[in-house]
Structure formats: structure tokens, C-alpha cells
Write a protein that holds these residues in place. Structure first.
Motif, PDB file in Angstrom:
ATOM      1  N   LEU A  38      -3.332   8.661  27.472  1.00  0.00           N
ATOM      2  CA  LEU A  38      -3.592   7.646  28.493  1.00  0.00           C
ATOM      3  C   LEU A  38      -2.900   6.355  28.084  1.00  0.00           C
ATOM      4  O   LEU A  38      -3.009   5.914  26.945  1.00  0.00           O
ATOM      5  N   ARG A  40      -3.490   3.272  28.577  1.00  0.00           N
ATOM      6  CA  ARG A  40      -4.204   2.111  28.064  1.00  0.00           C
ATOM      7  C   ARG A  40      -4.358   2.136  26.546  1.00  0.00           C
ATOM      8  O   ARG A  40      -4.218   1.109  25.891  1.00  0.00           O
ATOM      9  N   TRP A  41      -4.621   3.300  25.961  1.00  0.00           N
ATOM     10  CA  TRP A  41      -4.865   3.351  24.516  1.00  0.00           C
ATOM     11  C   TRP A  41      -3.582   3.068  23.733  1.00  0.00           C
ATOM     12  O   TRP A  41      -3.635   2.540  22.626  1.00  0.00           O
ATOM     13  N   ASP A 114     -14.074  -0.993  22.313  1.00  0.00           N
ATOM     14  CA  ASP A 114     -14.222  -0.586  23.717  1.00  0.00           C
ATOM     15  C   ASP A 114     -15.369   0.394  23.964  1.00  0.00           C
ATOM     16  O   ASP A 114     -16.096   0.280  24.924  1.00  0.00           O
ATOM     17  N   ARG A 115     -15.527   1.413  23.096  1.00  0.00           N
ATOM     18  CA  ARG A 115     -16.612   2.385  23.263  1.00  0.00           C
ATOM     19  C   ARG A 115     -17.621   2.209  22.126  1.00  0.00           C
ATOM     20  O   ARG A 115     -17.223   2.169  20.953  1.00  0.00           O
ATOM     21  N   ASP A 166     -19.098   9.656  26.298  1.00  0.00           N
ATOM     22  CA  ASP A 166     -18.650   8.264  26.202  1.00  0.00           C
ATOM     23  C   ASP A 166     -19.740   7.372  26.807  1.00  0.00           C
ATOM     24  O   ASP A 166     -19.988   7.405  28.014  1.00  0.00           O
ATOM     25  N   ASN A 168     -19.786   4.438  27.608  1.00  0.00           N
ATOM     26  CA  ASN A 168     -19.307   3.591  28.706  1.00  0.00           C
ATOM     27  C   ASN A 168     -19.522   4.252  30.059  1.00  0.00           C
ATOM     28  O   ASN A 168     -19.794   3.577  31.052  1.00  0.00           O
ATOM     29  N   PHE A 172     -20.695   2.380  33.500  1.00  0.00           N
ATOM     30  CA  PHE A 172     -19.868   2.290  34.717  1.00  0.00           C
ATOM     31  C   PHE A 172     -20.668   2.838  35.899  1.00  0.00           C
ATOM     32  O   PHE A 172     -20.699   2.250  36.981  1.00  0.00           O
ATOM     33  N   TRP A 206     -12.649  12.813  30.466  1.00  0.00           N
ATOM     34  CA  TRP A 206     -11.919  11.953  31.404  1.00  0.00           C
ATOM     35  C   TRP A 206     -10.646  12.648  31.885  1.00  0.00           C
ATOM     36  O   TRP A 206      -9.582  12.024  32.023  1.00  0.00           O
ATOM     37  N   ASN A 236     -12.403   5.663  36.748  1.00  0.00           N
ATOM     38  CA  ASN A 236     -11.194   5.183  36.050  1.00  0.00           C
ATOM     39  C   ASN A 236      -9.935   5.782  36.658  1.00  0.00           C
ATOM     40  O   ASN A 236      -9.996   6.576  37.607  1.00  0.00           O
ATOM     41  N   GLN A 265      -9.809   2.274  37.302  1.00  0.00           N
ATOM     42  CA  GLN A 265      -9.983   1.328  36.195  1.00  0.00           C
ATOM     43  C   GLN A 265      -8.866   1.538  35.200  1.00  0.00           C
ATOM     44  O   GLN A 265      -8.538   2.691  34.878  1.00  0.00           O
ATOM     45  N   ASP A 266      -8.300   0.497  34.720  1.00  0.00           N
ATOM     46  CA  ASP A 266      -7.292   0.412  33.645  1.00  0.00           C
ATOM     47  C   ASP A 266      -5.954  -0.146  34.131  1.00  0.00           C
ATOM     48  O   ASP A 266      -5.156  -0.608  33.324  1.00  0.00           O
ATOM     49  N   LYS A 286      -8.430  -4.482  32.818  1.00  0.00           N
ATOM     50  CA  LYS A 286      -9.006  -4.912  31.544  1.00  0.00           C
ATOM     51  C   LYS A 286      -7.808  -5.234  30.648  1.00  0.00           C
ATOM     52  O   LYS A 286      -7.182  -4.325  30.099  1.00  0.00           O
TER      53      LYS A 286
HETATM   54  C1  BGC Z   1     -12.629   3.169  28.744  1.00  0.00           C
HETATM   55  C2  BGC Z   1     -11.810   3.226  30.009  1.00  0.00           C
HETATM   56  C3  BGC Z   1     -10.959   4.488  30.007  1.00  0.00           C
HETATM   57  C4  BGC Z   1     -11.792   5.721  29.676  1.00  0.00           C
HETATM   58  C5  BGC Z   1     -10.925   6.954  29.497  1.00  0.00           C
HETATM   59  C6  BGC Z   1     -13.438   4.433  28.599  1.00  0.00           C
HETATM   60  O1  BGC Z   1     -14.225   4.388  27.469  1.00  0.00           O
HETATM   61  O2  BGC Z   1     -13.481   2.035  28.764  1.00  0.00           O
HETATM   62  O3  BGC Z   1     -10.996   2.091  30.089  1.00  0.00           O
HETATM   63  O4  BGC Z   1     -10.387   4.677  31.262  1.00  0.00           O
HETATM   64  O5  BGC Z   1     -12.521   5.517  28.499  1.00  0.00           O
HETATM   65  O6  BGC Z   1     -10.054   6.832  28.429  1.00  0.00           O
END
Ligand code: BGC
Length: 354
Positions: A38, A40-41, A114-115, A166, A168, A172, A206, A236, A265-266, A286
Motif C-alpha cells: 500500500l 501510504r506505508w 498509526d495502529r 487492526d 483502527n 473507523f 484490508w 479506506n 481513506q489515505d 492523513k
Molecule cells: C490505517 C489506514 C490504512 C489501513 C490499511 C489502517 O491502520 O490507519 O490508513 O488504510 O490501515 O493499511
């Protein structure tokens, strides 16, 4: 003479080795990220590395291919290498109890990135975006886009949730449902599949393909007779990609069969492109630069033996204790504001979004 020279050489080599070792031991920071799959990471990792290096730290940055055991091994290596602080974006938030115990025995501090890391007393700090707020903004976007306050409805919606391992994902979901549930209760929003419980709509890992498969099933079972689909709550962007692919395959995206409102999201690049093309409605932005710089401040404070900056001491209980947290503020991007938010701020180049 020859002997003396070789002896001197050995001494010099040994000394420089010891020096090297000491230097990296003194300021090595371990950064464990879940996956490179992904976008974002990758950005999180790159930002953490460059910002830490700019402050003079050495960085051991690892990605674990979304595999829990790989991540545990990487953390064990970081402990062996005597990292001073571990910054961890976990894969399974409940699988790190043992390895964090080892970190604590070695006097290594831990920041959950983040998590939240669950079931361990050895999580010193947590830095994230306000995860409940993320979901709430998604819910509010749907409320606004469908005009739920004004219009009589009813509107059809399907709900997705993130990975159950997760923490999170629950925040969400709770945030979004805090807005949507009252409309479901009053009948203004209808979920034809009746899949409202978190477990019935959660997508493990995810994973885009699993989201696509679930959307395929929903379309076949509940929408093939021409019932209109008005909105899909996607927590997301990786899920949104699967959902959009499924909808496209089923012929959505025409004047007769328009795309529903779809959240995300992202602000991953393919999703921003999907927003520009009218396929995805919004995505939470974010800014990973903000989160990374917050975590770098935490690392600096820890290295100086000071308390790290936090702004929340109530929300994130990990099963053992409340973890002192810093919550950054999320915002949403859509086709109207993405230029200002994402391009003008230097996050992306316009040319990357084509
Ligand atoms: C993050 C998200 C991300 C998701 C999948 C979540 O923990 O906060 O930003 O989309 O993980 O990687």
C-alpha cells in the motif's frame, strides 16, 4: 617492523569497528512498517527515515510484507542490534506481546505508529490520526452527499469495515456508524444485505481482492434486479479500489447506472485519480509527513530522557493500559479540493495524478 605495522593495523581496525558499533548503538532507531503493497506505508517509511536522518539518527527501516512472523523477526533483529527506540506500525496489533517484553528487558522504548499495539504494558506512546474522527468524516460525507438531513429517502447503502486484527478498524467503523446508524434506525438509510454487524462486513488484511469479491456477491444477491445502490461506506482506499472494480465490472459508471457515493481513506494515487474520474467520491487525507514529524519529536524527547509530546490520555486503552497518544487531525479530499490539499502542499505532483 613488519610485525609492528600489522599489529598497529589490527589495533586501528579494531578501534574503528568498536567506534562504528558504538555510534550506531547510540542512535539507531528501528522503524517497522507492515507492507510495501500500500502506497501510504511506503510514504510513512520514507518520511520517517528522511526526517530521522536529518536529525542525525541512524535508521533501520523494515517492511514485513503483511506477515506477522516476519514483523516479529524484524523486531527481534532490531533488539539484537540495540536500537534505542522501536517505531512500529503493527500488522496484527495483538501479536507483539512477547517481542515487546524483550524490548523492555533491553530498555528499548516503543512507539506504536498509526495502529495501536494491544495487550502489552510495554507500549510507551502512540501517534496516530484521530481514528474515530476519520470514520465520522466519512459518515458525514455520505450524509451530506445524499442530503440525508433534507431528503425523505429511503436510500440504499452497503457497509464495509477494515481488518479485524487492526484496532483502527473498529474506531473507523464506530465513527462512521455514529453518523449513519440513526438514519438506518429511522429507515431513511436501508442496508438491503442487512450486513450491519462489524464481523459480517470486515475485510481481513484490508485486502482489495476480498473487498471486490464481497461487492460482487452483494451486487449479485441484492442489486441485480435494478435496485439502486446509493452509497458504499468504504473505510479506506485499498477496499475502495476493490469495490470500484466490482462496480465497473457490473456496468456501473453510466448515466443509467451511476456510481454510488464511495468513501475512502489515505488519498493513495490511484484513488485520487478515481476521484478525479468521478468513480470515488472522497478520501480521508492523513498527511504522512505530519505523522512522521510528530513521531520524530517523540523519538527526540525519549532520547533526551524527556516526556514526549501528547494530546490524549483517555481514548486508547490497549487492554492493559491507556497508552499516552498524540492524535493528528484528519481532513477529507474530494474532486473539488484535492488540488489545494494534495498538489499545492507538495504531497503529489499534478503529473502523478493522471
Ligand atoms: C490505517 C489506514 C490504512 C489501513 C490499511 C489502517 O491502520 O490507519 O490508513 O488504510 O490501515 O493499511
Amino acid at each position: 617492523m613488519k610485525k609492528l605495522i600489522s599489529l598497529l593495523l589490527v589495533v586501528v581496525l579494531a578501534l574503528s569497528f568498536a567506534g562504528c558499533g558504538k555510534k550506531s548503538d547510540d542512535n539507531l532507531i528501528g522503524v517497522a512498517m507492515p507492507t510495501q503493497s500500500l502506497q501510504r506505508w511506503n510514504q510513512d517509511g520514507a518520511n520517517m527515515k528522511s526526517q530521522l536522518e536529518a536529525k542525525g539518527y541512524k535508521v533501520d527501516l523494515q517492511y514485513a510484507n503483511n506477515d506477522v512472523n516476519t514483523q516479529i523477526q524484524q523486531l527481534e533483529n532490531m533488539i539484537t542490534k540495540k536500537c534505542k527506540v522501536l517505531v512500529i506500525a503493527s500488522i496484527d496489533g495483538s501479536a507483539l506481546t512477547e517481542v515487546l517484553r524483550k524490548a523492555a528487558e533491553n530498555d528499548i522504548k516503543v512507539i506504536a505508529y498509526d495502529r495501536l499495539i494491544m495487550n502489552s504494558e510495554h507500549v510507551d506512546y502512540y501517534a496516530t490520526f484521530d481514528n474515530f474522527r476519520v470514520g465520522q468524516i466519512q459518515g458525514e460525507y455520505i450524509e451530506e452527499a445524499l442530503g440525508l438531513k433534507e431528503n425523505a429517502g429511503p436510500f440504499n447503502i452497503e457497509l464495509f469495515a477494515g481488518s479485524p486484527d487492526d484496532n483502527n478498524a473498529y474506531f473507523f467503523s464506530d465513527g462512521a456508524m455514529s453518523v449513519l446508524q440513526p438514519y438506518i434506525d429511522s429507515g431513511k438509510l436501508v442496508v438491503p444485505s442487512k450486513q450491519i454487524e462489524f464481523t459480517t462486513r470486515a475485510i481481513h488484511g484490508w485486502d482489495s481482492a476480498n473487498a471486490q469479491a464481497r461487492m460482487d456477491n452483494l451486487i449479485t444477491a441484492y442489486y441485480s434486479s435494478g435496485r439502486k445502490l446509493d452509497a458504499v461506506l468504504s473505510p479506506n482506499d485499498s477496499l475502495a479500489i476493490g469495490i470500484i472494480t466490482s462496480l465497473k465490472n457490473a456496468g456501473y459508471g453510466t448515466a443509467d447506472k451511476p456510481f454510488p457515493v464511495i468513501t475512502g481513506q489515505d488519498c493513495d494515487k490511484p484513488n485520487v485519480i478515481a476521484m478525479i474520474n468521478g468513480e470515488q467520491s472522497m478520501s480521508i487525507f492523513k498527511d504522512t509527513r505530519t505523522l512522521a514529524s510528530q513521531v520524530v519529536d517523540m523519538v527526540e524527547a525519549i532520547m533526551k530522557g524527556e516526556e514526549a509530546p501528547i494530546n490524549d490520555t483517555e481514548t486508547y486503552h490497549n487492554g492493559v493500559k491507556i497508552v499516552p497518544s498524540f492524535l493528528c487531525e484528519p481532513v477529507y479530499a474530494d474532486a473539488n479540493n484535492y488540488k489545494e490539499l494534495l498538489v499545492d502542499s507538495g504531497y503529489y505532483k499534478e503529473s502523478e495524478l493522471q
